[in-house]
Design a protein around this motif. Structure first.
Motif: not given
Length: 248
Positions: A145-152
């Motif tokens: 659910s951590n958006a940074a994981t998806f974006v990065n």
């Protein structure tokens, strides 16, 4: 390095490269994760070939109508996508990546040729997207659910033609553009599963995506200028990140 996998010939219209298909056992090295699956009766008729890359990780090519070739790669959160943007939009590049040195199956070649021979059906260039934001995503205590994981990891990468991205989203989503190619990623981290509806020109197809999986979908085979759209439906109470790009 050759990817370890197995593949099965199926049907007469469409191609699927996939791993962790129905009946696959859970990977003991990834406790708590369930194998990804894009298998359901409504789409099986359009699958010609399935390749297993590793348990819980699937890449599937479909041709629901002549020339309407597209692929879907499903994986567990702990795994990595095999196909890049160019490979995801070109069936032959995808097959070469997954099975280097192997002769292209006749069914795949035929489906690819049909897709490449379709005429462009739009002239106007437009793009837009939208959906409903989650009321409260703070309670979703899951790592993905951590958006940074998806974006990065490329979830919100820029597309030459158009781009659209939403993180910590829920209850539905759509994005569309007229382009010669398209690719969308969906990280579904909470809920009961959603239906991914893909529209390419006049052909509409649907694939189920289970909760706790990350998938990327080509919006048809590259080459034809047409409307390419994704809708995330049956998503009431489901939470996800979604990003699309066109013109790779």
């Amino acid at each position: 390095m050759r990817i370890g996998m197995k593949w099965l010939a199926m049907g007469s219209l469409g191609l699927a490269l996939c791993t962790g298909c129905a009946g696959a056992e859970q990977d003991p090295s990834a406790p708590g994760e369930q194998p990804a699956s894009d298998i359901n009766p409504s789409t099986e008729a359009s699958v010609v070939l399935r390749i297993e890359v590793e348990p819980g990780h699937t890449v599937t090519f479909y041709e629901p109508a002549p020339g309407a070739l597209y692929l879907a790669e499903h994986k567990l959160p702990s795994q990595s996508f095999v196909l890049g943007a160019k490979e995801s939009s070109d069936a032959l590049l995808a097959f070469a990546r997954l099975s280097p040195g192997t002769t292209i199956p006749p069914a795949l070649q035929a489906a690819y040729d049909r897709a490449r021979s379709l005429p462009s059906d739009v002239e106007a260039q437009a793009s837009h997207g939208g959906g409903s934001h989650a009321d409260d995503v703070s309670a979703m205590a899951v790592s993905s659910s951590n958006a940074a994981t998806f974006v990065n990891n490329g979830g919100c990468d820029w597309g030459p033609r158009a781009s659209f991205c939403r993180v910590n989203w829920a209850n539905g989503f759509y994005a569309t553009a007229t382009s010669t190619s398209g690719l969308c990623g969906v990280d579904h981290y909470a809920g009961n599963g959603v239906v991914i509806q893909i529209t390419v020109g006049g052909t509409i197809s649907s694939v189920f995506q289970a909760a706790g999986t990350h998938a990327q979908y080509s919006l048809g085979s590259a080459g034809v200028s047409t409307t390419r759209r994704i809708d995330i439906t049956n998503a009431s109470g489901d939470s996800f990140h979604a990003g699309c790009r066109w013109g790779m």
